[in-house]
Design an enzyme around this catalytic site. Structure first.
Site, PDB file in Angstrom:
ATOM      1  N   LEU A 164       0.967  -1.074   0.006  1.00  0.00           N
ATOM      2  CA  LEU A 164       0.028   0.264   0.050  1.00  0.00           C
ATOM      3  C   LEU A 164       0.798   1.258  -0.004  1.00  0.00           C
ATOM      4  O   LEU A 164       0.694   2.142  -0.770  1.00  0.00           O
ATOM      5  CB  LEU A 164      -0.952   0.100   1.142  1.00  0.00           C
ATOM      6  N   GLU A 187       1.159   0.453  10.372  1.00  0.00           N
ATOM      7  CA  GLU A 187      -0.202   0.398  10.400  1.00  0.00           C
ATOM      8  C   GLU A 187      -0.943   1.376  11.222  1.00  0.00           C
ATOM      9  O   GLU A 187      -1.619   1.568  11.982  1.00  0.00           O
ATOM     10  CB  GLU A 187      -0.312  -1.065  11.590  1.00  0.00           C
TER      11      GLU A 187
HETATM   12  C1  LIG Z   1       9.435  -1.752   9.149  1.00  0.00           C
HETATM   13  C2  LIG Z   1       8.304  -1.256   8.379  1.00  0.00           C
HETATM   14  C3  LIG Z   1       7.419  -2.073   7.854  1.00  0.00           C
HETATM   15  C4  LIG Z   1       6.392  -1.681   7.085  1.00  0.00           C
HETATM   16  N1  LIG Z   1       5.523  -2.675   6.266  1.00  0.00           N
HETATM   17  C5  LIG Z   1       4.608  -2.203   5.620  1.00  0.00           C
HETATM   18  C6  LIG Z   1       3.808  -3.058   4.568  1.00  0.00           C
HETATM   19  O1  LIG Z   1       3.968  -4.251   4.769  1.00  0.00           O
HETATM   20  N2  LIG Z   1       3.070  -2.612   3.926  1.00  0.00           N
HETATM   21  C7  LIG Z   1       2.658  -1.134   3.517  1.00  0.00           C
HETATM   22  O2  LIG Z   1       1.964  -0.848   2.790  1.00  0.00           O
HETATM   23  N3  LIG Z   1       3.508  -0.413   4.449  1.00  0.00           N
HETATM   24  C8  LIG Z   1       4.283  -0.495   5.230  1.00  0.00           C
HETATM   25  N4  LIG Z   1       5.049   0.255   5.901  1.00  0.00           N
HETATM   26  C9  LIG Z   1       4.903   1.506   5.955  1.00  0.00           C
HETATM   27  C10 LIG Z   1       4.127   2.446   7.043  1.00  0.00           C
HETATM   28  O3  LIG Z   1       2.769   1.885   7.300  1.00  0.00           O
HETATM   29  C11 LIG Z   1       4.207   3.892   6.811  1.00  0.00           C
HETATM   30  O4  LIG Z   1       5.688   4.092   7.238  1.00  0.00           O
HETATM   31  C12 LIG Z   1       3.430   4.763   7.697  1.00  0.00           C
HETATM   32  O5  LIG Z   1       2.240   4.660   7.245  1.00  0.00           O
HETATM   33  C13 LIG Z   1       3.817   6.125   7.860  1.00  0.00           C
HETATM   34  O6  LIG Z   1       4.142   6.669   6.297  1.00  0.00           O
HETATM   35  P1  LIG Z   1       5.445   7.317   6.257  1.00  0.00           P
HETATM   36  O7  LIG Z   1       6.503   6.582   6.669  1.00  0.00           O
HETATM   37  O8  LIG Z   1       5.372   7.883   4.782  1.00  0.00           O
HETATM   38  O9  LIG Z   1       5.320   8.721   7.025  1.00  0.00           O
HETATM   39  P2  LIG Z   1       4.567  10.030   6.770  1.00  0.00           P
HETATM   40  O10 LIG Z   1       3.204   9.701   6.422  1.00  0.00           O
HETATM   41  O11 LIG Z   1       5.463  10.843   5.677  1.00  0.00           O
HETATM   42  O12 LIG Z   1       4.443  10.768   8.239  1.00  0.00           O
HETATM   43  C14 LIG Z   1       5.852  11.504   8.828  1.00  0.00           C
HETATM   44  C15 LIG Z   1       5.238  11.964  10.079  1.00  0.00           C
HETATM   45  O13 LIG Z   1       4.343  12.959   9.682  1.00  0.00           O
HETATM   46  C16 LIG Z   1       3.130  12.714  10.649  1.00  0.00           C
HETATM   47  N5  LIG Z   1       1.797  12.933   9.846  1.00  0.00           N
HETATM   48  C17 LIG Z   1       1.287  12.399   8.788  1.00  0.00           C
HETATM   49  N6  LIG Z   1       0.126  13.066   8.447  1.00  0.00           N
HETATM   50  C18 LIG Z   1      -0.036  13.957   9.617  1.00  0.00           C
HETATM   51  C19 LIG Z   1      -1.106  14.891   9.955  1.00  0.00           C
HETATM   52  N7  LIG Z   1      -2.237  15.017   9.183  1.00  0.00           N
HETATM   53  N8  LIG Z   1      -0.821  15.637  10.965  1.00  0.00           N
HETATM   54  C20 LIG Z   1       0.366  15.430  11.855  1.00  0.00           C
HETATM   55  N9  LIG Z   1       1.000  14.742  11.551  1.00  0.00           N
HETATM   56  C21 LIG Z   1       1.073  13.810  10.535  1.00  0.00           C
HETATM   57  C22 LIG Z   1       3.246  11.282  10.805  1.00  0.00           C
HETATM   58  O14 LIG Z   1       2.675  10.780  11.856  1.00  0.00           O
HETATM   59  C23 LIG Z   1       4.941  11.144  10.968  1.00  0.00           C
HETATM   60  O15 LIG Z   1       4.953  11.358  12.446  1.00  0.00           O
HETATM   61  C24 LIG Z   1       6.056  -0.283   6.970  1.00  0.00           C
HETATM   62  C25 LIG Z   1       6.998   0.430   7.680  1.00  0.00           C
HETATM   63  C26 LIG Z   1       8.070   0.201   8.364  1.00  0.00           C
HETATM   64  C27 LIG Z   1       8.811   0.956   9.143  1.00  0.00           C
END
Ligand SMILES: Cc1cc2nc3c(=O)[nH]c(=O)nc-3n(C[C@H](O)[C@H](O)[C@H](O)COP(=O)(O)OP(=O)(O)OC[C@H]3O[C@@H](n4cnc5c(N)ncnc54)[C@H](O)[C@@H]3O)c2cc1C
Length: 387
Positions: free
Chosen positions: A134, A366
């Protein structure tokens, strides 16, 4: 001395069958995982195929799903399995969560009969592994912005785009990939080895090192019409799967916390400082008491949410409350336990620092803690503050 969980008489809330399942998973972890997991973590490797077969043989893969070789267990039993797996390592629980609650659940809930027959029995047995794509490099918390596309060409679909941070990616036989189409976001089953589909592992992680995390690149990947999941339409499809996996984390995070607390109590009892056991100091006992309280409250919350899930009334906001609270508190417990171990706490000789850095990932994936706070905030005020 009593176990931290005995303080809340947690076992009185569980059925005999649930306790039995917990013991079975604990035995597998003690035999197959605990002796090796610090080494896997240090090496940044995981024998995922062997482990999947082992875990499949005891029925934990997709164990909360009915039919197609799945065990059809209740939500609390599934949660307890997650707890035991994460007490060993969050990476192991991640393997199982992604297999059962993301990949298998997507096929089970949204797939055609043929798709279910083809994939679910083999995935339940651990003969085949799945992943769930995703997140993209530019869209994590806001998956609705995804750029991956699926376009119809004749009777086929052609997929282009990149998914990032995908657990189990390079060890998967099938990827559930979410893509933008003319009719909104749809899910597709992409078998490993399909031309144009390449997978690269994310290197240099210092969290969840005993877990495979990958980039999925889709460059003109051509799939037959029946590769689409027919019953998932729009973002509610993947979000429904995430809700399942988040539920497992509500229990799982408490497993990591429990392992830290048990380690810290044992260490503080053995370690003498200023000629007395560390555990005999009031400052230490206050730390242990505070941690036992948060652990107990988190476990009670997890079992309560599990019973709601079994009754079919659990809401996404309640899952957000459980995920936010229990991961946040587990991380606090891990950090506090680390202080009790002093310098020994920074080595892999003890599991505490490993759990602590793993939980940093669990806090983010998640749905980040901020996103779950916003979900709860919206429920309390009626005002969405995401944008
Ligand atoms: C080890 C690992 C395994 C994973 N496995 C999967 C998987 O199997 N499949 C999959 O699809 N994804 C997976 N993920 C991805 C994970 O779901 C995302 O990293 C997560 O959703 C956050 O997205 P991002 O890293 O792009 O952070 P961002 O969305 O860029 O967020 C960065 C910061 O901004 C904050 N933020 C975002 N929106 C807002 C808002 N509206 N207001 C205030 N703060 C906000 C966030 O909380 C965070 O602190 C995995 C991640 C990791 C680290």
């Amino acid at each position: 001395m009593i176990a931290p969980t005995a303080l809340f008489a947690l076992d009185t809330l569980l059925t005999d069958e649930e306790r039995e399942i917990r013991s079975t998973v604990r035995r597998v972890c003690d035999r197959e995982i605990r002796p090796h997991v610090a080494g896997w973590f240090e090496a940044g490797e995981l024998p995922a195929r062997e482990l999947a077969r082992t875990l499949g043989s005891v029925g934990v893969l997709g164990m909360h799903l009915d039919g197609y070789g799945c065990a059809g267990m209740g939500a609390v039993a599934y949660g307890l399995a997650c707890l035991e797996l994460e007490a060993a390592d969050s990476g192991l629980r991640s393997l199982v969560s992604v297999q059962g609650s993301l990949a298998m659940y997507a096929i089970w809930k949204y797939g055609s009969e043929e798709q279910k027959q083809e994939w679910l029995p083999a995935m339940a047995a651990g003969e085949r592994i799945g992943c769930f794509g995703l997140t993209e490099p530019d869209f994590g918390s806001d998956p609705g912005g995804m750029r991956t596309t699926a376009k119809r060409e004749g009777g086929d679909w052609v997929l282009n785009g990149t998914k990032l941070w995908i657990t189990n990616g390079s060890v998967s036989d099938v990827a559930v990939v979410w893509a933008r189409t003319d009719e909104g976001i749809r899910g597709f089953l992409v078998p490993a080895g399909t031309p144009g589909f390449t997978v690269n592992d994310v290197k240099h992680k210092i969290s969840l090192r005993a877990s495979v995390t990958s980039e999925l690149v889709l460059d003109g990947v051509r799939l037959p019409a029946d590769a689409m999941l027919p019953r998932a339409r729009g973002l509610s499809g993947p979000l429904g799967c995430l809700n399942e996996a988040r539920f497992g984390i509500v229990f799982g995070a408490m497993g990591a916390a429990l392992d830290c607390l048990e380690t810290a109590i044992a260490y503080a009892s053995d370690r003498e400082v200023f000629a007395r056991p560390l555990s005999s100091y009031q400052l230490t006992q206050e730390k242990l008491a505070d941690m036992a309280l948060e652990l107990g409250k988190g476990l009670l919350l997890a079992v309560h949410l599990g019973r709601l899930k079994e009754a079919g009334t659990l809401t996404p906001e309640q899952v957000s409350a459980g995920k936010l609270n229990n991961v946040r508190e587990a991380l606090e417990i891990a950090r506090k336990c680390r202080t009790l171990l002093g310098a020994s706490g920074i080595t892999l000789e003890y599991p505490v620092i490993r759990h602590s850095v793993n939980l940093e990932s669990v806090l983010t994936y998640e749905g980040t803690s901020e996103i779950h706070a916003l979900v709860i905030g919206k429920a309390l005020t009626g005002i969405p503050a995401f944008k």
